[in-house]
Design an enzyme around this catalytic site. Structure first.
Site, PDB file in Angstrom:
ATOM      1  CE  LYS A   1      -3.839  -1.889   2.612  1.00 45.71           C
ATOM      2  NZ  LYS A   1      -5.022  -1.542   1.749  1.00 45.71           N
TER       3      LYS A   1
ATOM      4  CD  GLU B   1      -5.716  -7.840   3.496  1.00 45.59           C
ATOM      5  OE1 GLU B   1      -5.407  -7.283   2.427  1.00 45.59           O
ATOM      6  OE2 GLU B   1      -6.301  -7.264   4.349  1.00 45.59           O
TER       7      GLU B   1
ATOM      8  NE  ARG C   1     -11.031  -9.501  -2.127  1.00 46.71           N
ATOM      9  CZ  ARG C   1     -11.295  -8.492  -3.064  1.00 46.71           C
ATOM     10  NH1 ARG C   1     -11.970  -8.845  -4.314  1.00 46.71           N
ATOM     11  NH2 ARG C   1     -11.238  -7.358  -2.477  1.00 46.71           N
TER      12      ARG C   1
END
Ligand code: BES
Ligand code: ZN
Ligand code: ZN
Length: 498
Positions: free
Chosen positions: A279, A351, A353
């Protein structure tokens, strides 16, 4: 904060601040407000005629009483228009009371309940209790300078009943409200905790304490069990971190021995760096709160046990960090999930899910009657709904509608997003059964839920995406900036009253 219910006359109430309500556009004062006015020699009436007290929702005016009086100050809080009084108005006015009390450093506050139109006084009492406890919350934090007195909240809230016969009913409402708001505040604490102090192992420790104190059976699945059960998606995410993953399996048995349990699932990413699909750094620190769903589920279980729910509930909470070390999943990797389906990883940042797929699949194998999951799953929730409602998606219309209704009553807002089958095409992979996310960036919240749907079989299931509501960057309604405990009230209310 202690909450006491008493039946007493105003002159006999000993408190730092007495809060009374005033409706916008009303003439003659009634009830507690009239009594307080009498006690103050008509000051409230003159402030109303002078236009200083308007009754506008959440407006507040503090008036000092004679120093010898047991009531040291009176707060007149605006309740808005009488015809518009609803539970939200009561929650808002309650927050205004707590905020004013903090401002004048009052420690003991007394307040009366307002009932009007459709608002039931016992429901109002629960709403007042919940909003007050939520608003009185302050995260202790890690500052070493303990001189900062501003951080301290109220010690005691006294709920005044004008009828002795109502006291037991009010006490019951206070108890339920207190249990629910305590659960939300505990969830807020965990969201506030930094990820170096709340690793999966730390979370397990907190869960052990919580479960052992609340007659909840707890099984903790470690790495060998995770591998043995075929939870390749959870393991895939976990292997990029030095901290071992775990799965909490909590069982509360308040129903009959044969009754199928209801299944709760919560996303427990103790830190989401994004993994190899890392990110941007600007807001990455906020990802310490990516376990808000897990916290909501843990403390909802505690609350349900404290209330004594007469149902069986099983909660499955996968816990791991999402980190980018040498062992981490990489885009293009293929993993195998608990139900045998294979997944091509497009983004390691999708991640949540993955760990939920294994957790939902596991819960489903336990034979749950229905499933409800809470997860800070997609940033797209904020695009769709801002910070004012969580997203809900599900495979059973009636169930979705009843969860929305329970949430609404509890004060939480849920807005339904669709699960159109066409979204499944976004996840088509040429090498595996599906991709973990679309590379198109379209309908991200729905696509994430379409992914999860693959793991719930025919079980009625709702997915609540709280990515936009679990940790606010401004005050919204009666929620203060910061963690909110999103999901707690929805889960508890649905299970108690459905
Ligand atoms: N934990 C994030 C979602 C999130 C974003 C929570 C902002 C709270 C605030 C989640 O794991 C994530 O990274 N989702 C991606 C999915 C994408 C890669 C398909 C997202 O929403 O950008
Ligand atoms: Zn992510
Ligand atoms: Zn995440």
């Amino acid at each position: 904060m202690k909450i006491k219910v008493i039946n007493a006359d105003i002159p006999k109430v000993k408190c730092d601040l007495l809060a009374v309500g005033f409706f916008e556009g009303t003439g003659k004062l009634t009830g507690w407000t009239a009594e307080a006015d009498k006690m103050l020699g008509g000051t409230i009436s003159s402030l109303i005629s002078g236009g200083e007290i308007t009754g506008k929702l959440s407006s507040s005016t503090v008036i000092h009483s004679k120093s010898s009086h047991p009531v040291r100050r009176v707060l007149v809080v605006g309740l808005g228009k009488r015809v518009e009084l609803d539970m939200d108005a009561i929650r808002m006015a309650s927050c205004a009371v707590i905020r004013s009390a903090k401002k004048v450093k009052a420690k003991t506050v007394a307040t009366a309940i307002h009932e009007s139109g459709d608002v039931d006084r016992f429901d109002a009492c629960r709403a007042l209790t919940e909003a007050s406890i939520l608003d009185n919350y302050e995260f202790k934090g890690y500052k070493t300078d303990k001189d900062d007195e501003d951080n301290e909240g109220l010690d005691e809230l006294i709920v005044l009943s004008d009828k002795a016969a109502d006291v037991p009913g009010y006490k019951k409402s206070v108890f339920t409200g207190q249990v629910c708001a305590d659960a939300a505040n505990k969830a807020k604490d965990l969201v506030n905790m930094p990820s170096n102090m709340l690793t999966p192992k730390d979370f397990v420790k907190i869960a052990r304490e919580t479960c052992s104190q609340n007659r909840i059976k707890l099984k903790v699945l470690g790495v060998p069990e995770i591998k043995k059960l075929g939870m390749g998606a959870l393991w895939g995410v976990a292997k990029g971190s030095i901290h071992e993953p775990a799965v909490l399996v909590m069982e509360y048995n308040g129903g009959g021995p044969g009754a199928r349990p209801f299944g709760l699932v919560g996303k427990g990413i103790t830190f989401d760096s994004g993994g190899i699909s890392i990110k941007p750094s600007k807001k990455m620190h906020e990802m310490k709160g990516d376990m808000a769903g897990a916290a909501a589920v843990l403390f909802s279980m505690e609350a349900l046990s404290r209330i004594g729910l007469k149902k069986n509930v099983v909660a499955v909470v996968p816990l791991t960090e999402n980190m980018p070390d040498g062992g981490a999943l990489k885009p293009g990797d293929v993993i195998k999930t608990i139900n045998g389906k294979t997944v091509e990883i497009i983004s390691t940042d999708a991640e949540g899910r993955l760990i939920l797929a294994d957790a939902l699949g596991y819960a489903n194998k336990l034979g749950v009657s229905k499933l409800m999951d809470f997860a800070t799953l997609t940033g797209a929730c904020t695009v769709a709904l801002g910070d004012v409602a969580s997203a809900i998606l599900g495979n059973d219309d009636e169930y979705v509608e009843s969860v929305i209704a329970s949430a609404d009553k509890s004060g939480e807002r849920l807005w339904r997003l669709p699960l159109y089958k066409e979204y499944r095409e976004y996840l088509k992979s040429s090498v595996a059964d599906m991709k973990n996310c679309s590379d198109l960036g379209k309908a991200s919240t729905s696509t994430a839920a379409i992914f999860l749907k693959e793991f719930v079989g025919d079980t009625p299931w709702v997915h609540v995406d709280i990515a936009n509501t679990a940790d606010l960057d401004r005050d919204v309604r009666f929620y203060k900036k910061g963690p909110t405990g999103a999901g707690v009230f929805t889960a508890i209310n649905y299970l108690l009253y459905s």
